[in-house]
Write a protein that holds these residues in place. Structure first.
Motif, PDB file in Angstrom:
ATOM      1  N   MET A 108       0.837  -1.181   0.000  1.00 39.05           N
ATOM      2  CA  MET A 108       0.000   0.000   0.000  1.00 39.05           C
ATOM      3  C   MET A 108       0.878   1.240   0.000  1.00 39.05           C
ATOM      4  O   MET A 108       1.820   1.344   0.768  1.00 39.05           O
ATOM      5  CB  MET A 108      -0.891  -0.007   1.238  1.00 39.05           C
ATOM      6  N   TYR A 109       0.571   2.199  -0.881  1.00 36.24           N
ATOM      7  CA  TYR A 109       1.355   3.424  -1.003  1.00 36.24           C
ATOM      8  C   TYR A 109       1.018   4.391   0.113  1.00 36.24           C
ATOM      9  O   TYR A 109      -0.135   4.568   0.469  1.00 36.24           O
ATOM     10  CB  TYR A 109       1.090   4.079  -2.360  1.00 36.24           C
ATOM     11  N   LYS A 110       2.040   4.998   0.670  1.00 39.65           N
ATOM     12  CA  LYS A 110       1.841   6.011   1.707  1.00 39.65           C
ATOM     13  C   LYS A 110       2.387   7.336   1.185  1.00 39.65           C
ATOM     14  O   LYS A 110       3.424   7.360   0.529  1.00 39.65           O
ATOM     15  CB  LYS A 110       2.541   5.622   2.983  1.00 39.65           C
ATOM     16  N   ASN A 111       1.712   8.413   1.493  1.00 37.33           N
ATOM     17  CA  ASN A 111       2.114   9.729   1.018  1.00 37.33           C
ATOM     18  C   ASN A 111       3.148  10.369   1.938  1.00 37.33           C
ATOM     19  O   ASN A 111       2.995  11.503   2.374  1.00 37.33           O
ATOM     20  CB  ASN A 111       0.899  10.651   0.913  1.00 37.33           C
ATOM     21  N   LYS A 112       4.174   9.637   2.237  1.00 40.50           N
ATOM     22  CA  LYS A 112       5.266  10.146   3.061  1.00 40.50           C
ATOM     23  C   LYS A 112       6.575   9.641   2.489  1.00 40.50           C
ATOM     24  O   LYS A 112       6.638   8.589   1.875  1.00 40.50           O
ATOM     25  CB  LYS A 112       5.146   9.671   4.506  1.00 40.50           C
ATOM     26  N   LEU A 113       7.619  10.416   2.723  1.00 40.06           N
ATOM     27  CA  LEU A 113       8.950   9.956   2.364  1.00 40.06           C
ATOM     28  C   LEU A 113       9.413   8.932   3.385  1.00 40.06           C
ATOM     29  O   LEU A 113       8.819   8.795   4.459  1.00 40.06           O
ATOM     30  CB  LEU A 113       9.920  11.147   2.345  1.00 40.06           C
ATOM     31  N   VAL A 114      10.474   8.231   3.087  1.00 37.43           N
ATOM     32  CA  VAL A 114      10.985   7.236   4.028  1.00 37.43           C
ATOM     33  C   VAL A 114      11.398   7.862   5.351  1.00 37.43           C
ATOM     34  O   VAL A 114      11.394   7.192   6.380  1.00 37.43           O
ATOM     35  CB  VAL A 114      12.159   6.429   3.430  1.00 37.43           C
ATOM     36  N   ASN A 115      11.725   9.160   5.331  1.00 39.83           N
ATOM     37  CA  ASN A 115      12.105   9.832   6.576  1.00 39.83           C
ATOM     38  C   ASN A 115      10.901  10.427   7.305  1.00 39.83           C
ATOM     39  O   ASN A 115      11.057  11.131   8.294  1.00 39.83           O
ATOM     40  CB  ASN A 115      13.159  10.916   6.303  1.00 39.83           C
ATOM     41  N   GLY A 116       9.683  10.156   6.810  1.00 42.23           N
ATOM     42  CA  GLY A 116       8.468  10.591   7.491  1.00 42.23           C
ATOM     43  C   GLY A 116       7.956  11.953   7.068  1.00 42.23           C
ATOM     44  O   GLY A 116       6.899  12.389   7.524  1.00 42.23           O
ATOM     45  N   ARG A 117       8.669  12.639   6.200  1.00 37.38           N
ATOM     46  CA  ARG A 117       8.248  13.970   5.760  1.00 37.38           C
ATOM     47  C   ARG A 117       7.083  13.862   4.780  1.00 37.38           C
ATOM     48  O   ARG A 117       6.996  12.914   4.011  1.00 37.38           O
ATOM     49  CB  ARG A 117       9.418  14.725   5.127  1.00 37.38           C
ATOM     50  N   ASN A 118       6.207  14.872   4.796  1.00 37.95           N
ATOM     51  CA  ASN A 118       5.054  14.931   3.902  1.00 37.95           C
ATOM     52  C   ASN A 118       5.321  15.718   2.625  1.00 37.95           C
ATOM     53  O   ASN A 118       4.402  15.909   1.829  1.00 37.95           O
ATOM     54  CB  ASN A 118       3.854  15.558   4.615  1.00 37.95           C
ATOM     55  N   ASN A 119       6.519  16.222   2.442  1.00 44.54           N
ATOM     56  CA  ASN A 119       6.848  16.936   1.209  1.00 44.54           C
ATOM     57  C   ASN A 119       8.343  16.807   0.934  1.00 44.54           C
ATOM     58  O   ASN A 119       9.125  16.514   1.834  1.00 44.54           O
ATOM     59  CB  ASN A 119       6.425  18.411   1.288  1.00 44.54           C
TER      60      ASN A 119
END
Length: 89
Positions: A1-12
């Motif tokens: 499942m795709y998550k809208n976060k980078l691997v470091n947890g950032r949203n952008n």
């Protein structure tokens, strides 16, 4: 499942670059002053939204990205540089 976060947890991917470029501006605007500058070009963001963008806790829309790039005097592509070192962690 795709998550809208980078691997470091950032949203952008652009927040750290925005912060870097904002602080490098000749007048070194605060987040509040930067929000005022954005409002002048028609983007209604407040200081808290700027802080959340820079910290990576807020998503950035394409419209916001274009306005932010305009105020910073760079292309939106520069703000989206996903090869930046800070995104690899």
């Amino acid at each position: 499942m795709y998550k809208n976060k980078l691997v470091n947890g950032r949203n952008n991917v652009c927040g750290l670059k925005i912060k870097e470029l904002r602080k490098a501006m000749p007048e070194h605007p605060s987040q509040r002053r930067f929000a005022d500058m954005l409002q002048i070009v028609g983007l209604d963001l407040d200081k808290n939204a700027v802080q959340r963008i820079e910290s990576g806790s807020r998503f950035v829309t394409d419209i916001e990205l274009v306005c932010i790039a305009r105020v910073l005097g760079v292309s939106y592509e520069e703000l989206l540089d996903s090869t930046a070192e800070h995104l690899r962690t």
